[in-house]
Design a protein around this motif. Structure first.
Motif, mmCIF file in Angstrom:
data_model
loop_
_atom_site.group_PDB
_atom_site.id
_atom_site.type_symbol
_atom_site.label_atom_id
_atom_site.label_comp_id
_atom_site.label_asym_id
_atom_site.label_seq_id
_atom_site.Cartn_x
_atom_site.Cartn_y
_atom_site.Cartn_z
ATOM 1 N N UNK A 157 0.817 -1.221 0.000
ATOM 2 C CA UNK A 157 0.000 0.000 0.000
ATOM 3 C C UNK A 157 0.845 1.263 0.000
ATOM 4 N N UNK A 158 2.053 1.181 0.569
ATOM 5 C CA UNK A 158 2.888 2.382 0.670
ATOM 6 C C UNK A 158 3.166 2.990 -0.700
ATOM 7 N N UNK A 159 3.261 2.146 -1.726
ATOM 8 C CA UNK A 159 3.640 2.634 -3.048
ATOM 9 C C UNK A 159 2.627 3.602 -3.638
ATOM 10 N N UNK A 160 1.375 3.535 -3.185
ATOM 11 C CA UNK A 160 0.341 4.395 -3.774
ATOM 12 C C UNK A 160 -0.395 5.217 -2.725
ATOM 13 N N UNK A 161 0.208 5.400 -1.554
ATOM 14 C CA UNK A 161 -0.475 6.094 -0.457
ATOM 15 C C UNK A 161 0.384 7.237 0.074
ATOM 16 N N UNK A 162 -0.257 8.291 0.615
ATOM 17 C CA UNK A 162 0.497 9.372 1.256
ATOM 18 C C UNK A 162 1.271 8.840 2.460
ATOM 19 N N UNK A 163 2.410 9.437 2.792
ATOM 20 C CA UNK A 163 3.236 8.909 3.882
ATOM 21 C C UNK A 163 2.589 9.006 5.258
ATOM 22 N N UNK A 164 1.744 10.035 5.499
ATOM 23 C CA UNK A 164 1.155 10.199 6.826
ATOM 24 C C UNK A 164 0.347 9.002 7.293
ATOM 25 N N UNK A 165 -0.669 8.556 6.539
ATOM 26 C CA UNK A 165 -1.443 7.387 6.961
ATOM 27 C C UNK A 165 -0.605 6.128 7.086
ATOM 28 N N UNK A 166 0.390 5.978 6.210
ATOM 29 C CA UNK A 166 1.256 4.810 6.291
ATOM 30 C C UNK A 166 2.082 4.834 7.582
ATOM 31 N N UNK A 167 2.511 6.012 7.988
ATOM 32 C CA UNK A 167 3.246 6.156 9.240
ATOM 33 C C UNK A 167 2.365 5.719 10.413
ATOM 34 N N UNK A 168 1.120 6.167 10.420
ATOM 35 C CA UNK A 168 0.210 5.801 11.508
ATOM 36 C C UNK A 168 -0.012 4.292 11.564
ATOM 37 N N UNK A 169 -0.225 3.694 10.383
ATOM 38 C CA UNK A 169 -0.488 2.254 10.357
ATOM 39 C C UNK A 169 0.744 1.468 10.812
ATOM 40 N N UNK A 170 1.915 1.856 10.306
ATOM 41 C CA UNK A 170 3.136 1.146 10.671
ATOM 42 C C UNK A 170 3.416 1.269 12.167
ATOM 43 N N UNK A 171 3.171 2.455 12.724
ATOM 44 C CA UNK A 171 3.394 2.656 14.163
ATOM 45 C C UNK A 171 2.493 1.737 14.979
ATOM 46 N N UNK A 172 1.249 1.617 14.581
ATOM 47 C CA UNK A 172 0.304 0.763 15.314
ATOM 48 C C UNK A 172 0.711 -0.702 15.232
ATOM 49 N N UNK A 173 1.035 -1.152 14.032
ATOM 50 C CA UNK A 173 1.422 -2.555 13.863
ATOM 51 C C UNK A 173 2.732 -2.864 14.584
ATOM 52 N N UNK A 174 3.681 -1.946 14.508
ATOM 53 C CA UNK A 174 4.955 -2.182 15.181
ATOM 54 C C UNK A 174 4.773 -2.245 16.687
ATOM 55 N N UNK A 175 3.843 -1.458 17.210
ATOM 56 C CA UNK A 175 3.567 -1.514 18.639
ATOM 57 C C UNK A 175 3.145 -2.891 19.074
#
Length: 400
Positions: free
Chosen positions: A112-130
């Motif tokens: 999804x990162x390839x076609x998405x703005x960085x902000x939402x991807x940052x939020x999702x990655x932070x949640x999953x990494x937690x």
């Protein structure tokens, strides 16, 4: 009206450019652009300085303070809710040690990162990494899952690194990349370690430190295996970018040729695609983005071919492999090569898709690279060229 909206409205009403306001608030134009679009929160001193410069009579400061109170209240509420939810999950999920869902989340995020703005991807990655971090810290996992959890945490740290770099914060990006490297070390995952080395080099190149970027690349070669994934091809392309920026045309072209040979040797695909893959289109994109830093001529001709190849492959290939931000940047690199070849009309045509982008799609790389094209077209040799003047005006309007 939000603080970013009010800041932009007052600046426009005052007839002041981003560069003009930057002189008053002591921040660069790119940072101000991020403040106006809401990509990054503005510090209080920016609100105070802008309020004075724009004669806002305290409106900007009051708006900033109100939103800051709201953010603090929301953050406090979020922390409480997150802590309560985490405890409940611990109590109810002690027996549920399956990490397949987490791994699936990593895979989907990478694509999804390839076609998405960085902000939402940052939020999702932070949640999953937690989630991955909590399982590692608490020990709520099977012994055989520990390595997989480190890989998941490392890849999510990599997503965070890319997101912060796309948002223009290289220092934070490097910290996340370093965390990804430590996770790769603990997991014993050479593929992830090679990817991290390439990403650290990318961050150093963003900062203009090509000597350090080259060191990261060459350190990464220890992790690549013969025919195992695209790690070597990616690193050699990164080496080419460093060498081109250091002015060594012969070595840069040799590195790109080495990347082609590395791709031919691939016998096993990457274990994860998307952000962690290195497609044929991406390799052509890297080649084009390398050679535009040299003196034109044959280098510019190859850069033009490679950029066109990347754009064509992305537009005709699978949707899940299409990196929209990189495709847009490839248009800028194509335009740069064409200016070097004195094809101003062709450069204007190449930039047309980028010039029509909304503000929210202008990642930091786009702003930096468009500025360079504008500078090239503003050279004395193009004085009186209407296409060059119109293109420079359009680029300046995009960044204003």
């Amino acid at each position: 009206m939000t603080f970013p909206e009010l800041l932009r409205t007052l600046r426009m009403e005052a007839g002041m450019s981003l560069a003009g306001l930057a002189q008053h608030v002591h921040y660069d134009r790119t940072s101000l652009h991020h403040f106006e679009t809401g990509r990054r929160p503005a510090p209080l001193e920016v609100a105070e300085a802008a309020d004075e410069a724009l004669h806002a009579d305290g409106r900007l400061v009051a708006q900033w303070q109100g939103e800051d109170r709201e953010r603090r209240l929301a953050a406090a509420e979020h922390r409480t809710r997150a802590a309560a939810l985490a405890m409940s999950r611990d109590l109810t999920a002690l027996a549920d040690l399956d990490i397949a869902e987490l791994q699936e989340g990593v895979e989907v995020t990478a694509v999804d990162y390839l076609a998405s703005p960085p902000g939402p991807m940052m939020d999702r990655a932070h949640t999953l990494r937690g989630e991955a971090f909590e399982r590692l810290r608490s020990g709520h996992h099977r012994p055989q899952d520990r390595s997989d959890l480190y890989v998941a945490a490392g890849r999510l740290s990599g997503v965070l690194s890319y997101a912060l770099l796309d948002m223009g914060d290289a220092d934070e990006a490097l910290e996340h990349a370093t965390a990804a490297g430590r996770c790769a070390e603990f997991a014993g995952d050479a593929e992830l370690a090679a990817w991290v080395a390439g990403t650290k080099s990318l961050i150093a190149r963003f900062q203009g430190d090509y000597g350090r970027a080259l060191e990261y690349v060459r350190d990464g070669y220890q992790w690549v295996g013969h025919g195992l994934g695209t790690g070597e091809a990616r690193l050699r392309c990164g080496e080419a970018q460093c060498l081109a920026n250091l002015g060594n045309s012969r070595a840069a072209n040799a590195a790109l040729d080495g990347a082609e040979k590395a791709r031919e040797r691939i016998r096993r695909p990457d274990s994860l695609s998307g952000l962690f893959g290195f497609s044929r289109a991406k390799q052509s994109y890297y080649a084009g983005s390398s050679l535009i830093w040299l003196q034109g001529g044959h280098d510019a001709e190859r850069a033009q071919r490679e950029a066109l190849e990347a754009i064509g492959l992305w537009q005709s290939g699978p949707v899940e492999e299409r990196s929209l931000d990189d495709e847009r940047l490839a248009h800028i690199y194509l335009a740069t090569a064409r200016v070097q070849l004195d094809d101003v009309e062709g450069a204007a045509d190449a930039l047309a898709p980028v010039l029509s982008l909304p503000v929210e799609d202008q990642i930091s790389w786009i702003v930096k690279r468009m500025d360079r094209v504008a500078g090239m077209l503003s050279a004395p040799r193009y004085a009186g060229n209407q296409t060059a003047a119109a293109t420079v005006e359009a680029i300046n309007a995009l960044a204003a």
